[in-house]
Design a protein around this motif. Structure first.
Motif, PDB file in Angstrom:
ATOM      1  N   THR A 173       0.798  -1.217   0.000  1.00 53.54           N
ATOM      2  CA  THR A 173       0.000   0.000   0.000  1.00 53.54           C
ATOM      3  C   THR A 173       0.828   1.262   0.000  1.00 53.54           C
ATOM      4  O   THR A 173       1.983   1.265   0.370  1.00 53.54           O
ATOM      5  CB  THR A 173      -0.872   0.085   1.251  1.00 53.54           C
ATOM      6  OG1 THR A 173      -0.028   0.228   2.364  1.00 53.54           O
ATOM      7  CG2 THR A 173      -1.745  -1.098   1.383  1.00 53.54           C
TER       8      THR A 173
ATOM      9  N   PRO B 119       2.039   4.045   1.931  1.00 51.93           N
ATOM     10  CA  PRO B 119       2.184   3.851   3.368  1.00 51.93           C
ATOM     11  C   PRO B 119       2.020   5.117   4.171  1.00 51.93           C
ATOM     12  O   PRO B 119       2.780   6.042   3.981  1.00 51.93           O
ATOM     13  CB  PRO B 119       3.623   3.359   3.499  1.00 51.93           C
ATOM     14  CG  PRO B 119       4.314   3.836   2.268  1.00 51.93           C
ATOM     15  CD  PRO B 119       3.288   4.125   1.233  1.00 51.93           C
ATOM     16  N   PRO B 120       1.095   5.136   5.138  1.00 51.92           N
ATOM     17  CA  PRO B 120      -0.096   4.306   5.126  1.00 51.92           C
ATOM     18  C   PRO B 120      -1.127   4.895   4.200  1.00 51.92           C
ATOM     19  O   PRO B 120      -0.837   5.875   3.531  1.00 51.92           O
ATOM     20  CB  PRO B 120      -0.563   4.352   6.583  1.00 51.92           C
ATOM     21  CG  PRO B 120      -0.122   5.704   7.038  1.00 51.92           C
ATOM     22  CD  PRO B 120       1.167   6.010   6.302  1.00 51.92           C
ATOM     23  N   GLU B 121      -2.367   4.363   4.189  1.00 50.29           N
ATOM     24  CA  GLU B 121      -3.326   4.741   3.172  1.00 50.29           C
ATOM     25  C   GLU B 121      -3.906   6.129   3.372  1.00 50.29           C
ATOM     26  O   GLU B 121      -4.660   6.610   2.557  1.00 50.29           O
ATOM     27  CB  GLU B 121      -4.485   3.729   3.132  1.00 50.29           C
ATOM     28  CG  GLU B 121      -4.103   2.390   2.558  1.00 50.29           C
ATOM     29  CD  GLU B 121      -3.649   1.407   3.596  1.00 50.29           C
ATOM     30  OE1 GLU B 121      -3.093   1.829   4.622  1.00 50.29           O
ATOM     31  OE2 GLU B 121      -3.827   0.206   3.377  1.00 50.29           O
TER      32      GLU B 121
ATOM     33  N   TYR C 104      -0.012  -9.702   6.864  1.00 49.80           N
ATOM     34  CA  TYR C 104      -0.532  -8.852   5.799  1.00 49.80           C
ATOM     35  C   TYR C 104      -1.796  -9.473   5.199  1.00 49.80           C
ATOM     36  O   TYR C 104      -2.822  -8.811   5.047  1.00 49.80           O
ATOM     37  CB  TYR C 104       0.540  -8.664   4.725  1.00 49.80           C
ATOM     38  CG  TYR C 104       0.176  -7.674   3.644  1.00 49.80           C
ATOM     39  CD1 TYR C 104       0.666  -6.378   3.673  1.00 49.80           C
ATOM     40  CD2 TYR C 104      -0.675  -8.035   2.591  1.00 49.80           C
ATOM     41  CE1 TYR C 104       0.330  -5.473   2.694  1.00 49.80           C
ATOM     42  CE2 TYR C 104      -1.016  -7.136   1.617  1.00 49.80           C
ATOM     43  CZ  TYR C 104      -0.501  -5.852   1.666  1.00 49.80           C
ATOM     44  OH  TYR C 104      -0.860  -4.950   0.690  1.00 49.80           O
TER      45      TYR C 104
ATOM     46  N   ARG D 124      -5.314  -7.332   6.062  1.00 48.41           N
ATOM     47  CA  ARG D 124      -5.667  -6.314   5.072  1.00 48.41           C
ATOM     48  C   ARG D 124      -7.090  -6.507   4.556  1.00 48.41           C
ATOM     49  O   ARG D 124      -7.519  -7.634   4.299  1.00 48.41           O
ATOM     50  CB  ARG D 124      -4.680  -6.337   3.906  1.00 48.41           C
ATOM     51  CG  ARG D 124      -3.327  -5.732   4.238  1.00 48.41           C
ATOM     52  CD  ARG D 124      -3.479  -4.310   4.778  1.00 48.41           C
ATOM     53  NE  ARG D 124      -2.202  -3.685   5.001  1.00 48.41           N
ATOM     54  CZ  ARG D 124      -1.643  -2.807   4.163  1.00 48.41           C
ATOM     55  NH1 ARG D 124      -2.251  -2.468   3.045  1.00 48.41           N
ATOM     56  NH2 ARG D 124      -0.479  -2.269   4.466  1.00 48.41           N
TER      57      ARG D 124
ATOM     58  N   GLN E 120      -3.880  -2.069  -4.676  1.00 44.58           N
ATOM     59  CA  GLN E 120      -3.009  -1.482  -3.648  1.00 44.58           C
ATOM     60  C   GLN E 120      -1.528  -1.564  -4.048  1.00 44.58           C
ATOM     61  O   GLN E 120      -0.653  -1.681  -3.196  1.00 44.58           O
ATOM     62  CB  GLN E 120      -3.227  -2.193  -2.300  1.00 44.58           C
ATOM     63  CG  GLN E 120      -3.275  -1.297  -1.092  1.00 44.58           C
ATOM     64  CD  GLN E 120      -4.581  -0.557  -0.965  1.00 44.58           C
ATOM     65  OE1 GLN E 120      -5.602  -0.965  -1.506  1.00 44.58           O
ATOM     66  NE2 GLN E 120      -4.577   0.554  -0.240  1.00 44.58           N
TER      67      GLN E 120
ATOM     68  N   GLN F 249      -3.394  -4.910  12.177  1.00 38.51           N
ATOM     69  CA  GLN F 249      -3.113  -4.450  10.814  1.00 38.51           C
ATOM     70  C   GLN F 249      -2.022  -3.380  10.762  1.00 38.51           C
ATOM     71  O   GLN F 249      -1.235  -3.329   9.799  1.00 38.51           O
ATOM     72  CB  GLN F 249      -4.383  -3.898  10.158  1.00 38.51           C
ATOM     73  CG  GLN F 249      -4.176  -3.520   8.694  1.00 38.51           C
ATOM     74  CD  GLN F 249      -5.339  -2.816   8.061  1.00 38.51           C
ATOM     75  OE1 GLN F 249      -5.174  -1.830   7.358  1.00 38.51           O
ATOM     76  NE2 GLN F 249      -6.548  -3.319   8.302  1.00 38.51           N
TER      77      GLN F 249
ATOM     78  N   GLN G 267       1.493  -1.646   7.629  1.00 35.69           N
ATOM     79  CA  GLN G 267       1.460  -0.400   6.866  1.00 35.69           C
ATOM     80  C   GLN G 267       2.873   0.146   6.700  1.00 35.69           C
ATOM     81  O   GLN G 267       3.717   0.026   7.582  1.00 35.69           O
ATOM     82  CB  GLN G 267       0.554   0.610   7.570  1.00 35.69           C
ATOM     83  CG  GLN G 267      -0.891   0.160   7.645  1.00 35.69           C
ATOM     84  CD  GLN G 267      -1.729   1.008   8.572  1.00 35.69           C
ATOM     85  OE1 GLN G 267      -1.277   2.031   9.068  1.00 35.69           O
ATOM     86  NE2 GLN G 267      -2.958   0.575   8.811  1.00 35.69           N
TER      87      GLN G 267
END
Length: 273
Positions: A3, A5-7, A33, A37, A120, A226, A230
């Motif tokens: 992803t 990092p982070p989203e 992961y 996720r 992602q 989670q 990330q």
């Protein structure tokens, strides 16, 4: 399926695909992961299926196969391409065929596909070289679909994590930001960069954006499980990671131990001419 990092932070300057140490860090705990996720909305899978001309699908940066398994269940013949051997091992445990390579240098050996997807992952690929490679392996009318899950934490959790990251990660470009709407603003920039790459590469039509909002109730344990996957935290020393998780956990406890996690799944779609 690595992803940004982070989203919910702005894209890494200058470009995410040049941040190789972060891009290659997600396989350090590939099983976590895959376990933690979020999956992608089934409505997105159905929409791609409706728009695609056939069943042959290439999953670029397939990671542990999260998106690939959803498309496999929808009836596609799926091949994954993944540069991280640790992620590929997990994907193969689910029966997915995976070839280990960076997409830009991957040899398709003459194979063609009806759909190229990247869940992602597209921001880790050179936007022009990646789009050119996608155009070269797609059949006429085939679809390139790059998509991301963008989360929006409650303000209380965002603020708590932002404050602790300011202390333990003062110089990191991968900080959380507590401003409302920062997540989607970050992805607007990411989508714009990807669209520019598609236009510059040629061979694909004008890119179109799809968006879908959804939500689920996230528990304290689920979120803390989670967070280490990330990009902001995959290479963080254990003692600093413990500080970040403690701050996030305390904020979630104050909310009653769970919270409504709001997501927007954003997708960039382009059709091979």
């Amino acid at each position: 399926m690595p992803t940004l990092p982070p989203e919910n932070v702005p894209p890494t300057p200058p470009e995410p695909h040049r941040q190789r140490l972060v891009a290659e860090s997600f396989g350090a705990d590939a099983e976590r992961y895959d376990r933690t996720r979020p999956r992608y909305p089934e409505a997105l899978v159905r929409r791609i299926a409706t728009a695609s001309p056939g069943p042959d699908l290439l999953d670029v940066g397939c990671g542990t196969g999260i998106a690939a398994r959803q498309f496999l269940a929808a009836g596609y013949r799926v091949l994954g391409v993944e540069p991280d051997a640790r992620m590929a091992v997990v994907a193969r445990q689910f029966g997915l065929p995976v070839e280990e390579a960076g997409f830009e240098g991957w040899d398709p050996a003459g194979r063609k596909f009806d759909v190229v997807v990247a869940g992602q992952a597209w921001h880790w690929i050179d936007p022009v070289a990646g789009a050119a490679k996608a155009a070269s392996v797609l059949r006429p009318g085939g679809l390139l679909a790059a998509f991301w899950n963008v989360f929006e934490l409650p303000p209380e959790v965002l603020t708590a994590v932002d404050e602790v990251c300011a202390r333990v990660l003062p110089d990191s470009p991968f900080r959380y930001r507590a401003e409302p709407g920062a997540a989607l603003q970050a992805y607007d920039s990411l989508l714009a960069r990807a669209a520019e790459g598609i236009r510059a590469a040629g061979g694909l039509g004008e890119p179109e954006q799809w968006r879908q909002d959804w939500a689920w109730t996230c528990t304290r344990d689920a979120w803390l499980d989670q967070m280490p996957t990330q990009g902001a935290f995959t290479r963080l020393p254990p003692e600093q990671l413990a500080e970040v998780l403690a701050a996030a956990g305390a904020a979630i406890d104050a909310l009653g131990g769970s919270f409504p996690m709001r997501y927007t799944t954003v997708a960039l779609i382009a059709v091979r001419g």
